[in-house]
Design a protein around this motif. Structure first.
Motif, PDB file in Angstrom:
ATOM      1  N   ASP A  56       2.503  -1.629  -3.033  1.00 21.76           N
ATOM      2  CA  ASP A  56       3.367  -0.449  -2.989  1.00 21.76           C
ATOM      3  C   ASP A  56       2.799   0.623  -2.066  1.00 21.76           C
ATOM      4  OD1 ASP A  56       5.071  -1.402  -5.159  1.00 21.76           O
ATOM      5  OD2 ASP A  56       3.347  -0.980  -6.462  1.00 21.76           O
ATOM      6  N   PHE A  57       3.685   1.485  -1.575  1.00 21.33           N
ATOM      7  CA  PHE A  57       3.292   2.654  -0.802  1.00 21.33           C
ATOM      8  C   PHE A  57       3.295   3.886  -1.694  1.00 21.33           C
ATOM      9  CE2 PHE A  57       4.697   0.159   2.893  1.00 21.33           C
ATOM     10  CZ  PHE A  57       3.673   0.427   3.776  1.00 21.33           C
ATOM     11  N   GLN A  58       2.281   4.720  -1.525  1.00 21.47           N
ATOM     12  CA  GLN A  58       2.280   6.075  -2.087  1.00 21.47           C
ATOM     13  C   GLN A  58       2.379   7.004  -0.879  1.00 21.47           C
ATOM     14  OE1 GLN A  58       2.028   7.487  -5.321  1.00 21.47           O
ATOM     15  NE2 GLN A  58       2.373   9.376  -4.192  1.00 21.47           N
ATOM     16  N   GLY A 118       4.489  11.902   7.336  1.00 25.03           N
ATOM     17  CA  GLY A 118       3.658  11.816   6.148  1.00 25.03           C
ATOM     18  C   GLY A 118       2.548  10.781   6.223  1.00 25.03           C
ATOM     19  N   LEU A 119       1.685  10.859   5.225  1.00 27.49           N
ATOM     20  CA  LEU A 119       0.550   9.945   5.058  1.00 27.49           C
ATOM     21  C   LEU A 119       0.924   8.933   3.990  1.00 27.49           C
ATOM     22  CD1 LEU A 119      -2.470   9.309   5.658  1.00 27.49           C
ATOM     23  CD2 LEU A 119      -3.018  10.845   3.757  1.00 27.49           C
ATOM     24  N   ASN A 120       0.674   7.655   4.277  1.00 25.41           N
ATOM     25  CA  ASN A 120       1.038   6.577   3.374  1.00 25.41           C
ATOM     26  C   ASN A 120      -0.200   5.819   2.939  1.00 25.41           C
ATOM     27  OD1 ASN A 120       4.268   6.170   3.964  1.00 25.41           O
ATOM     28  ND2 ASN A 120       3.152   6.936   5.728  1.00 25.41           N
ATOM     29  N   ARG A 170     -12.235   1.085  -0.387  1.00 29.29           N
ATOM     30  CA  ARG A 170     -11.594   0.473  -1.554  1.00 29.29           C
ATOM     31  C   ARG A 170     -10.472  -0.468  -1.137  1.00 29.29           C
ATOM     32  NH1 ARG A 170      -8.821   4.183  -4.234  1.00 29.29           N
ATOM     33  NH2 ARG A 170      -8.729   5.393  -2.360  1.00 29.29           N
ATOM     34  N   HIS A 171     -10.347  -0.717   0.165  1.00 31.32           N
ATOM     35  CA  HIS A 171      -9.354  -1.614   0.755  1.00 31.32           C
ATOM     36  C   HIS A 171      -7.926  -1.096   0.610  1.00 31.32           C
ATOM     37  CE1 HIS A 171     -12.588  -4.341   1.497  1.00 31.32           C
ATOM     38  NE2 HIS A 171     -12.922  -4.298   0.215  1.00 31.32           N
ATOM     39  N   ILE A 172      -7.789   0.221   0.550  1.00 33.65           N
ATOM     40  CA  ILE A 172      -6.462   0.844   0.623  1.00 33.65           C
ATOM     41  C   ILE A 172      -6.167   1.047   2.101  1.00 33.65           C
ATOM     42  CG2 ILE A 172      -5.084   2.890   0.058  1.00 33.65           C
ATOM     43  CD1 ILE A 172      -5.797   1.248  -2.403  1.00 33.65           C
ATOM     44  N   ASN A 203      10.154   1.232   6.645  1.00 34.23           N
ATOM     45  CA  ASN A 203      10.570   2.268   5.693  1.00 34.23           C
ATOM     46  C   ASN A 203      11.445   1.694   4.586  1.00 34.23           C
ATOM     47  OD1 ASN A 203      12.728   1.879   7.373  1.00 34.23           O
ATOM     48  ND2 ASN A 203      13.099   4.024   7.787  1.00 34.23           N
ATOM     49  N   ALA A 204      12.016   0.532   4.785  1.00 32.38           N
ATOM     50  CA  ALA A 204      12.768  -0.129   3.710  1.00 32.38           C
ATOM     51  C   ALA A 204      11.831  -0.574   2.584  1.00 32.38           C
ATOM     52  CB  ALA A 204      13.540  -1.326   4.259  1.00 32.38           C
ATOM     53  N   ASP A 205      10.537  -0.766   2.909  1.00 36.90           N
ATOM     54  CA  ASP A 205       9.537  -1.156   1.907  1.00 36.90           C
ATOM     55  C   ASP A 205       8.830   0.041   1.293  1.00 36.90           C
ATOM     56  OD1 ASP A 205       9.690  -4.096   2.321  1.00 36.90           O
ATOM     57  OD2 ASP A 205       9.019  -3.542   4.336  1.00 36.90           O
ATOM     58  N   GLY A 206       9.155   1.259   1.761  1.00 36.94           N
ATOM     59  CA  GLY A 206       8.539   2.462   1.206  1.00 36.94           C
ATOM     60  C   GLY A 206       7.707   3.246   2.201  1.00 36.94           C
ATOM     61  N   LEU A 207       7.495   2.736   3.411  1.00 34.53           N
ATOM     62  CA  LEU A 207       6.778   3.465   4.459  1.00 34.53           C
ATOM     63  C   LEU A 207       7.595   4.705   4.822  1.00 34.53           C
ATOM     64  CD1 LEU A 207       4.307   3.258   6.404  1.00 34.53           C
ATOM     65  CD2 LEU A 207       5.826   2.098   8.008  1.00 34.53           C
ATOM     66  N   SER A 208       6.937   5.859   4.949  1.00 31.38           N
ATOM     67  CA  SER A 208       7.681   7.106   5.161  1.00 31.38           C
ATOM     68  C   SER A 208       8.377   7.172   6.511  1.00 31.38           C
ATOM     69  CB  SER A 208       6.756   8.310   4.998  1.00 31.38           C
ATOM     70  OG  SER A 208       5.765   8.308   6.003  1.00 31.38           O
ATOM     71  N   ASN A 209       7.856   6.477   7.521  1.00 31.48           N
ATOM     72  CA  ASN A 209       8.441   6.517   8.853  1.00 31.48           C
ATOM     73  C   ASN A 209       7.951   5.303   9.621  1.00 31.48           C
ATOM     74  OD1 ASN A 209       8.608   7.337  11.818  1.00 31.48           O
ATOM     75  ND2 ASN A 209       9.633   9.065  10.856  1.00 31.48           N
ATOM     76  N   ASN A 210       8.784   4.714  10.458  1.00 27.30           N
ATOM     77  CA  ASN A 210       8.381   3.532  11.229  1.00 27.30           C
ATOM     78  C   ASN A 210       7.560   3.877  12.466  1.00 27.30           C
ATOM     79  OD1 ASN A 210       9.490   1.646   9.485  1.00 27.30           O
ATOM     80  ND2 ASN A 210      11.466   1.663  10.514  1.00 27.30           N
ATOM     81  N   SER A 211       7.468   5.154  12.833  1.00 23.33           N
ATOM     82  CA  SER A 211       6.649   5.574  13.970  1.00 23.33           C
ATOM     83  C   SER A 211       5.245   5.876  13.465  1.00 23.33           C
ATOM     84  CB  SER A 211       7.245   6.805  14.650  1.00 23.33           C
ATOM     85  OG  SER A 211       8.499   6.493  15.190  1.00 23.33           O
TER      86      SER A 211
END
Length: 197
Positions: free
Chosen positions: A67-69, A59-61, A49-51, A32-40
């Motif tokens: 980068d994370f959206q 949430g959905l990442n 498209r290799h996303i 989550n420090a890199d932008g992931l909404s949750n570590n679980s």
């Protein structure tokens, strides 16, 4: 002669000793420090498209390699995802993902950048259990959904609109074919394959 031997041994060493820069894989831990909404994390899926899509408890990442959206439920936005607990992710076709949450399934349209929510008869009810929705994709790219206490549904495109049809149990024959019907089609299932008659 010494020069030739030296060149020979140098060349032999260069070809047989691995160069660390070319033989190492780079592994990077994302949190989550890199932008992931949750570590679980509940599920991970890579689309055509290799996303990299990561379903978490919050949430959905979507990770593009840099980068994370993050997509979360927003009660003021009808085109947001229906719930933040993501259970399953499947791709029906390029740009069309299906996401199962603890409260509804969602279709992600890449072109419109929005979700369409499907509750299959459970709207405005708090889920009684986790994993109330399970989804799958057939070989023909049809979406099948199981809703606890509601049954099986198949989602079909007809006349440019998505139609939800409840699958009704019709029986089992001696060759272990399971027959089900909707209001417009009859399906049979052998092992994991669905066929439309």
């Amino acid at each position: 002669m010494n020069l030739i031997k030296t060149l020979y041994y140098t060349l032999l060493c260069c070809l047989t000793i691995p160069v660390p820069a070319f033989s190492q894989n780079v592994v990077r831990q994302l949190t989550n420090a890199d932008g992931l909404s949750n570590n679980s994390i509940n599920c991970i899926f890579e689309d055509s498209r290799h996303i990299l899509w990561v379903g978490t408890w919050d949430g959905l990442n979507a990770y593009n390699g840099r980068d994370f959206q993050v997509y979360r439920y927003n009660r003021n936005t009808p085109s947001s995802i229906s719930n933040n607990v993501i259970r399953q992710i499947f791709e029906q076709s390029p740009g069309c993902l299906w996401i199962a949450t603890d409260y509804g399934i969602n279709r992600w349209d890449e072109d419109k950048q929005q979700f369409t929510n499907y509750f299959l008869g459970t709207e405005h009810r708090i889920p009684k259990e986790e994993r109330s929705y399970l989804i799958g994709i057939t070989q023909q790219k049809r979406v099948i959904c199981y809703v606890k206490q509601q049954g099986f549904f198949i989602l079909m495109m007809s006349y440019r609109a998505l139609k939800l049809s409840r699958l009704t149990w019709m029986g089992k024959n001696s060759v272990t074919l399971y027959w089900m019907r909707t209001d417009i089609s009859i399906f049979y299932m052998r092992m994991a394959a669905w066929n439309n008659i």
